[in-house]
Design an enzyme around this catalytic site. Structure first.
Site, PDB file in Angstrom:
ATOM      1  N   LYS A  28       1.443  30.991  22.053  1.00 54.15           N
ATOM      2  CA  LYS A  28       2.997  31.429  22.551  1.00 54.15           C
ATOM      3  C   LYS A  28       3.112  32.761  22.732  1.00 54.15           C
ATOM      4  CE  LYS A  28       5.749  27.787  20.268  1.00 54.15           C
ATOM      5  NZ  LYS A  28       5.959  27.553  18.945  1.00 54.15           N
ATOM      6  N   ARG A  29       2.349  33.723  22.059  1.00 53.19           N
ATOM      7  CA  ARG A  29       2.795  35.173  22.141  1.00 53.19           C
ATOM      8  C   ARG A  29       2.172  35.516  23.299  1.00 53.19           C
ATOM      9  NH1 ARG A  29      -1.094  34.431  18.755  1.00 53.19           N
ATOM     10  NH2 ARG A  29      -2.924  35.324  18.606  1.00 53.19           N
TER      11      ARG A  29
END
Ligand code: GLU
Length: 485
Positions: free
Chosen positions: A256-257
């Site tokens: 996600k990051r």
């Protein structure tokens, strides 16, 4: 031959991860390539991970990507319900779990938290899991019934053999054999009465006549347990295709990051749905030739799942940007303009010809937000260094530039028609009269009106958009700067 039936089985837990989208796309393509059907099933049995609004995201994504499902919660194809929580209400999972109990392939387990916490643990794929010791398998029928009668909380577990081995086939990984002793007695029905994903996916894929199961290879290690379930029921296993990992540029699992791990993130960053779909199709699959640009219909035609690769696929944002740029170039102007307008409006607050500006940038951007950097100078002339007027190739210096600007200023003051064509004619006449190269005149003018080394269009196109008053003011400013240089 039976008709191919695939399913996309997302859990409504939030955004649409690139990995999920790829599974959906491959399921869709495999079905459509063979004229089969593509089904949507919502897997919402994990109540703790349920996220409000996530089902809408699933529908929106399918719509935006053009992956039209033939069956699903909103399109009955006769094997519904298509939402697991609704299937549960029909009693289907409990019925099949009891069938396994009767066959000796599953058993009730009444162990409490404390007992489970005391069990041996093992690290599997980075996660610590406890290995159940079959304690409750030895309960007599009477003990089980007494416990059930007393309302003791229970789960139902799969009863895996402790001897022998299980073999299953994956289309990419081939035959995989594991020792049964390594198979945990996984939970089939949880204490809240819901089935686990592990159980529900088998029951559903079978009862919904699914022929091909495509999913991330994080499910590969559980597949022997699924195979044992199919065997216990006497059902035929579907064709398994476990897809390679998708990694970031550093060969770590796409997380996600990274900022671009979900479909929504990518759309927000100005990528086109078609380009994303095209790019994602190539994350693990390639056609026979080196072709890279495919519409969804072309993918359907070309997609042969036997050409999926086992090696991890690297999500390369640079490549996706390039591909998106190709899609933007090929876009119909009106559609492009509609999408470009909000970005233009964000930067330009004057009344300018936005259509002309959009046409200038269309072939020069990769994603829509790129527009903003390219057009800011229309609003305000940036501060610039007069050294920019000296250009080797154009054979200009600051002095020659000053002369040119001073000579063209009165011509531009007298000029009424500020269309690109008229301005170009006017300046070409001056170029011819002076017997110099085009750039000798155009470079200083373009520098003066833009303050930039690189612009999305030539001098006269820019002047047309700026209009007479602003053009003259910028030329005068250039003269002033050069006079003081
Ligand atoms: N609900 C599962 C997930 O979203 C589906 C996995 C599968 O395709 O079987 O990961």
């Amino acid at each position: 031959m039976t008709k191919i039936r695939t399913r996309y089985a997302p859990s409504p837990t939030g955004k649409m991860h690139v990995g999920n989208l790829r599974s959906a796309l491959y399921e869709f393509l495999i079905a459509k390539h063979e004229g089969g059907s593509f089904m949507l099933r919502i897997e919402d049995t994990d109540q703790e991970r349920y996220v409000e609004g996530a089902v809408d995201i699933i529908y929106r994504t399918l719509e935006k990507t053009g992956m039209v499902h033939d069956e699903g919660p909103d399109k009955d194809g006769g094997v519904g319900p298509y939402v697991q929580s609704e299937r549960m209400k029909t009693g289907i999972y409990m019925k099949y779990a009891k069938e396994l109990i009767d066959k000796g392939e599953a058993y009730y387990c009444f162990c409490d938290k404390e007992r489970l916490a005391s069990l041996k643990t093992e690290v599997v794929e980075g996660k610590e899991i406890s290995i159940y010791d079959k304690h409750c398998l030895s309960l007599s029928k009477e003990e089980v019934e007494a416990n059930l009668k007393a309302g003791k909380p229970f789960v139902i577990r799969q009863n895996n053999p402790t001897e022998g081995s299980t073999t299953f086939h994956d289309e990419l990984y081939g035959d995989i054999t594991v020792e049964n002793a390594e198979l945990d007695d996984m939970i089939l029905i949880k204490s809240d009465g819901y089935p686990t994903y592990n159980f529900a996916n088998v029951v559903d894929d079978h009862t919904m006549n699914i022929t091909h199961v495509v999913r991330g290879n994080e499910y590969l290690s559980s597949s022997p347990k699924y195979t044992r379930l199919y065997e216990a029921f006497g059902w035929e296993t579907p064709v398994y295709v476990h897809l390679p990992l998708i990694t970031d540029e550093n060969h770590k699992k796409l997380a996600k990051r990274s900022g671009h791990a979900s479909f929504e993130d990518l759309l927000e960053q100005g990528f086109l749905a078609e380009a994303v779909v095209n790019y994602i199709a190539l994350l693990g699959w390639s056609p026979e030739d080196n072709r890279e640009i495919f519409t969804l219909d072309e993918l359907i035609k070309e997609f042969d799942y036997h050409r999926i690769s086992k090696s991890p696929a690297v999500f390369d944002i640079v490549k996706l940007r390039w591909m998106n740029g190709e899609y933007i170039k090929a876009m119909d102007f009106e559609a492009f303009y509609e999408m470009a307008l909000p970005y233009i409006r964000e930067v330009l607050h004057k009344e300018l010809d936005f259509r002309k500006i959009a046409a200038m940038v269309k072939t020069r951007i990769e994603v829509f937000p790129d527009i903003k950097e390219l057009i800011g100078f229309f609003d305000t002339l940036p501060e610039y260094d007069t050294a920019m007027y000296a250009h080797k190739k154009m054979k200009t210096t600051q002095e020659t530039s000053l002369t040119v600007l001073k000579e063209v200023l009165p011509m531009l003051e007298a000029q009424e028609d500020y269309s690109n064509d008229a301005l170009y004619q006017l300046l070409s006449a001056y170029v011819a009269e002076k017997e110099v190269k085009n750039g000798y005149v155009m470079w200083p003018i373009r520098t003066a009106v833009s303050g930039l080394q690189m612009t999305p269009a030539g001098a006269t196109e820019i002047m047309e958009v700026l209009g007479k008053e602003e053009t003259l003011s910028r030329i005068r400013k250039g003269i002033e700067l050069l006079e003081h240089a």
